[in-house]
Design an enzyme around this catalytic site. Structure first.
Site, PDB file in Angstrom:
ATOM      1  N   GLU A   5      49.171  30.101  71.226  1.00 15.53           N
ATOM      2  CA  GLU A   5      48.371  31.290  71.557  1.00 15.53           C
ATOM      3  C   GLU A   5      46.944  31.218  71.035  1.00 15.53           C
ATOM      4  OE1 GLU A   5      49.629  35.163  70.157  1.00 15.53           O
ATOM      5  OE2 GLU A   5      50.462  34.306  68.347  1.00 15.53           O
ATOM      6  N   LYS A  46      46.065  42.385  71.411  1.00 22.30           N
ATOM      7  CA  LYS A  46      46.896  42.557  70.226  1.00 22.30           C
ATOM      8  C   LYS A  46      48.138  43.387  70.548  1.00 22.30           C
ATOM      9  CE  LYS A  46      47.861  42.486  65.822  1.00 22.30           C
ATOM     10  NZ  LYS A  46      48.645  41.271  65.478  1.00 22.30           N
ATOM     11  N   ASN A  84      44.219  53.962  80.796  1.00 19.01           N
ATOM     12  CA  ASN A  84      45.073  52.949  80.182  1.00 19.01           C
ATOM     13  C   ASN A  84      46.445  53.100  80.815  1.00 19.01           C
ATOM     14  OD1 ASN A  84      46.605  51.346  78.409  1.00 19.01           O
ATOM     15  ND2 ASN A  84      46.774  52.992  76.905  1.00 19.01           N
ATOM     16  N   GLY A  85      46.923  52.027  81.476  1.00 19.20           N
ATOM     17  CA  GLY A  85      48.225  52.107  82.132  1.00 19.20           C
ATOM     18  C   GLY A  85      48.163  51.406  83.470  1.00 19.20           C
ATOM     19  N   CYS A 139      44.761  48.936  77.902  1.00 19.41           N
ATOM     20  CA  CYS A 139      43.416  49.109  77.392  1.00 19.41           C
ATOM     21  C   CYS A 139      43.398  50.138  76.279  1.00 19.41           C
ATOM     22  CB  CYS A 139      42.525  49.642  78.506  1.00 19.41           C
ATOM     23  SG  CYS A 139      42.862  48.892  80.083  1.00 19.41           S
ATOM     24  N   LYS A 150      52.453  30.355  67.558  1.00 18.88           N
ATOM     25  CA  LYS A 150      51.147  30.474  66.892  1.00 18.88           C
ATOM     26  C   LYS A 150      50.199  29.429  67.447  1.00 18.88           C
ATOM     27  CE  LYS A 150      51.166  33.565  65.651  1.00 18.88           C
ATOM     28  NZ  LYS A 150      52.241  34.494  65.593  1.00 18.88           N
ATOM     29  N   TRP A 162      41.867  45.247  79.147  1.00 17.53           N
ATOM     30  CA  TRP A 162      42.631  44.004  79.288  1.00 17.53           C
ATOM     31  C   TRP A 162      43.114  44.009  80.727  1.00 17.53           C
ATOM     32  CZ3 TRP A 162      47.686  42.575  80.531  1.00 17.53           C
ATOM     33  CH2 TRP A 162      48.066  41.269  80.176  1.00 17.53           C
ATOM     34  N   HIS A 194      69.036  16.898  74.031  1.00 18.09           N
ATOM     35  CA  HIS A 194      69.520  17.380  75.329  1.00 18.09           C
ATOM     36  C   HIS A 194      68.383  17.572  76.327  1.00 18.09           C
ATOM     37  CE1 HIS A 194      73.538  17.838  73.745  1.00 18.09           C
ATOM     38  NE2 HIS A 194      73.033  18.464  72.691  1.00 18.09           N
ATOM     39  N   GLU A 205      58.299  30.323  66.100  1.00 15.76           N
ATOM     40  CA  GLU A 205      57.101  31.053  65.687  1.00 15.76           C
ATOM     41  C   GLU A 205      55.921  30.097  65.484  1.00 15.76           C
ATOM     42  OE1 GLU A 205      56.072  33.900  65.842  1.00 15.76           O
ATOM     43  OE2 GLU A 205      54.490  34.108  64.352  1.00 15.76           O
ATOM     44  N   ARG A 250      43.550  46.276  71.754  1.00 15.67           N
ATOM     45  CA  ARG A 250      44.278  46.609  72.982  1.00 15.67           C
ATOM     46  C   ARG A 250      43.715  45.877  74.197  1.00 15.67           C
ATOM     47  NH1 ARG A 250      47.133  51.457  71.887  1.00 15.67           N
ATOM     48  NH2 ARG A 250      47.477  51.756  74.099  1.00 15.67           N
TER      49      ARG A 250
HETATM   50  O1  M6R Z   1      53.090  44.915  68.245  1.00  4.62           O
HETATM   51  P1  M6R Z   1      54.332  44.157  68.554  1.00  4.62           P
HETATM   52  O2  M6R Z   1      54.968  43.558  67.355  1.00  4.62           O
HETATM   53  O3  M6R Z   1      55.310  44.946  69.369  1.00  4.62           O
HETATM   54  O4  M6R Z   1      53.839  42.955  69.472  1.00  4.62           O
HETATM   55  C1  M6R Z   1      54.743  42.063  70.043  1.00  4.62           C
HETATM   56  C2  M6R Z   1      54.024  40.863  70.614  1.00  4.62           C
HETATM   57  O5  M6R Z   1      53.159  41.249  71.632  1.00  4.62           O
HETATM   58  C3  M6R Z   1      53.223  40.099  69.539  1.00  4.62           C
HETATM   59  O6  M6R Z   1      54.036  39.712  68.475  1.00  4.62           O
HETATM   60  C4  M6R Z   1      52.567  38.863  70.156  1.00  4.62           C
HETATM   61  O7  M6R Z   1      53.535  37.937  70.545  1.00  4.62           O
HETATM   62  C5  M6R Z   1      51.568  38.254  69.179  1.00  4.62           C
HETATM   63  N1  M6R Z   1      50.381  37.859  69.873  1.00  4.62           N
HETATM   64  C6  M6R Z   1      52.092  37.051  68.489  1.00  4.62           C
HETATM   65  O8  M6R Z   1      51.186  36.479  67.609  1.00  4.62           O
END
Ligand code: M6R
Length: 627
Positions: free
Chosen positions: A507, A622, A118-119, A19, A504, A92, A523, A500, A44
């Protein structure tokens, strides 16, 4: 003296974990400052939020709600008083659903202690059992509530620091907390272990936050708490101490408040804005670091290990999510250009195995936010094992940037969208610079270095040309939006791009997607292909092109629908693929910087076509600041 509590939650019950927290003491209206601070921390977590504020006459008001900060702001509009001190939280959920009851702040059952966290408190089950046996009544399902109850258990009027230190000695886990006592309006105690906490100081202003972006404009100085340190803020200033209540002196740094470029600049979403920023952000990453005439790069952030770069016999790159995909591109880049063996590790796995690293290993730690808990833990593990660690980080002053010792900032600017786009291309650019630096010490000549840099410098303009295809990509989105599965394939440098692209899509659009090396398809994944299933194939014209065309034919034979990413001028691929998007020609090691862009746009437009918010997908945050 008991202070009246006014609860604005319809249900008064409470905990959370990954959080953002803010605390404020000052002349401005704490309610407004706290809500503005939470907006900066929404990356966060954004499933519920709340705050508790003291008015000038010592009344405490609590306001919390399910949903985003905008919902909290709406609910808080009715609080018209002037509040001079308070704490706030955006959540979160980890322990307990994202409900108002589980939202922070939490208040102890005796009403004396208010707390945001937070934690994760790992031993919360035992602590809760012990407290319940003593008659404490819990309201929420969270791990956090035990902290509020524990502090209350140890609390004696006016002695908040002592109560917090006593409580923290009993807990195992991670925390960044801000605590107030209802009979001490105007005092906030903060503490940190594993979860970041920065303290801001200004004229008549004392505050704390999970990161400096949440500090108000009045702040002119700051310092970071380290693990197991506490801070006590009140009208007289601040005191910092250890868990043993021994005073600690902190190095105070100047802080220049910056208004973030947080507006969408006319774009409907941050994700689209950030995709379109990439020509500029990749240039920002290499600008000032390239020496075109010498075919060389100057990486000031690595100066501390410059003399030893030659001595590393291997490199390990560790990261999570999109940053891990950038790391995979880095592996191909460094091995191809510099011939140094590279291994890429999920940071979340790193410390739970027995990684073979030591003084001969350079560990590159990649993180956009610089706060990802798994990546930070991997960094610490690598240091503990004697490796040299360098960070590749976007957020300046973040924990990973500070603990890395050396490294390079990618200079992508604030990335607001949860789905990382511009950070990926800037991370790859930074890795290309490192690869070039290492290569020039060994097998790459000056002229080869010069042409590599020329190619790099031409990339922003080439990326603009890819972005010009946005409306054609958008036109495809409607067709995709009803799909429930999708495959992404690529080979060599484009295997990480396929991964990637798939990440994208899943998510933000919630369409299930898998990334695979194209040749691996036969395979197993080929079993999934049926009539009309979209298969995105990254197929630019390099060494294995013909083989990728064969893979495309295998898909077509099973009636899959092929969307190809091809090199400009390659019209013959239209005979094989149903839809083609072109990217300009570039040397292969830099090509992921172009081929990833259509995949970012595709994920974005499909999400919008589905009526979803690409900036804040469900269940995500994020910055993942818990394990
Ligand atoms: O802030 P970071 O680059 O360490 O974050 C790593 C991942 O949590 C981040 O890249 C996540 O996979 C994104 N949502 C991808 O779009």
């Amino acid at each position: 003296m008991a202070v009246p509590l006014i609860f604005r939650s319809s249900v008064m019950v409470c905990g959370a974990s990954m959080c953002g927290i803010v605390g404020y003491i000052g002349d401005k209206n704490a309610r407004t400052i706290l809500v503005e601070g939470l907006k900066s921390l929404e990356y966060r977590g954004y499933d519920s939020a709340g705050f508790a504020v003291f008015s000038a006459d010592g009344r405490l008001e609590l306001c919390k709600t399910e949903g985003k900060i905008s919902a909290l702001e709406k609910k808080a509009a009715g609080l018209t008083g002037h509040y001079t001190c308070g704490i706030a939280h955006t959540r979160w959920a980890t322990h307990g659903a994202a409900t108002e009851v589980n939202a922070h702040p939490h208040i102890s059952s005796d009403g004396r202690i208010v707390l945001v966290h937070n934690g994760i408190i790992e031993n919360y089950v035992n602590l809760r059992r012990l407290l319940e046996a003593e008659g404490v009544v819990f309201r929420s399902e969270t791990d956090t509530e035990v902290l509020a109850q524990l502090v209350a258990k140890f609390y004696e009027p006016g002695r908040l620091v002592e109560a917090v230190t006593s409580a923290l000695k009993s807990v195992q886990g991670t925390y960044g907390i801000a605590v107030m006592a209802t009979d001490m309006p105007g005092t906030i105690v903060g503490a940190r272990n594993g979860s970041p906490l920065v303290v801001g100081i200004g004229e008549g202003t004392w505050c704390l936050a999970s990161d400096k972006s949440a500090l108000p404009a009045e702040v002119s100085k700051l310092f970071y708490l380290e693990d197991t340190e506490l801070v006590c803020l009140d009208d007289d200033g601040y005191r910092t101490m250890s868990l043993e209540n021994v005073e600690i002196r902190k190095e105070v740094l100047e802080f220049q408040y910056e208004i973030e470029h947080a507006d969408k600049n006319g774009y409907p979403h941050y994700m689209l804005k950030e995709i379109f920023e990439q020509p500029r952000t990749i240039a920002d990453c290499f600008r000032g670091r390239i020496l075109p005439e010498q075919g060389m790069v100057k990486l000031g952030g690595l100066a501390a290990i410059e003399d030893r770069l030659r001595d590393f016999s291997r490199i390990v790159i560790t990261a999570c999510g999109t940053s891990w995909h950038a790391a995979l591109v880095g592996e191909y880049l460094i091995e191809e250009l510099a011939g140094i063996p590279v291994e890429v590790e999920y940071a979340s796995e790193f410390r739970y195995r027995n990684p073979v690293i030591g003084p001969e290993t350079l560990v590159l730690v990649i993180s956009q936010s610089g706060e990802t808990a798994d990546t930070l833990a991997a960094l610490r593990e690598a240091k503990m094992r004697g490796a040299t660690v360098a960070g590749i980080v976007n957020v300046t002053g973040s924990t990973i940037a500070r603990e890395s010792g050396c490294g390079i900032y990618i200079h992508a600017g604030p990335e607001k969208s949860v789905a990382s786009t511009k950070a990926f291309t800037s991370q790859v650019t930074a890795l290309a610079l490192i690869a070039l630096r290492l290569a020039r010490m060994s097998k790459m000549s000056g002229s080869q270095g010069m042409s590599f840099i020329q190619e790099l410098m031409r990339l922003p303009e080439k990326m603009e040309r890819v972005l010009e295809q946005a409306s054609a990509i958008r036109a495809l989105a409607d067709e995709f939006k009803g799909q429930s599965n999708c495959l992404y394939l690529g080979r060599g440098f484009h295997f990480p791009v396929a991964l990637e692209g798939a990440l994208k899509l899943k998510e933000v659009s919630y369409i299930h997607a898998e990334g695979y090396p194209a040749a691996e398809m036969k395979h197993g994944p080929i079993a999934l292909i049926e009539k009309g299933m979209p298969v995105v194939v990254v197929a630019p014209r390099y060494g294995v092109y013909e083989k990728v065309i064969s893979n495309i034919e295998e898909i077509r034979a099973r009636k899959g629908r092929v969307i190809a990413i091809a090199t400009e001028g390659d019209e013959s691929i239209r005979r094989h693929a149903d839809v083609v998007f072109h990217v300009p020609d570039v040397i292969e090691p830099l090509s992921p910087l172009l081929t990833v862009v259509p995949l970012q746009l595709l994920a974005y437009y499909i999400t919008v076509a589905k009526g979803l918010d690409p900036d804040m997908p469900r269940n995500l945050a994020k910055s993942v600041t818990v394990e």
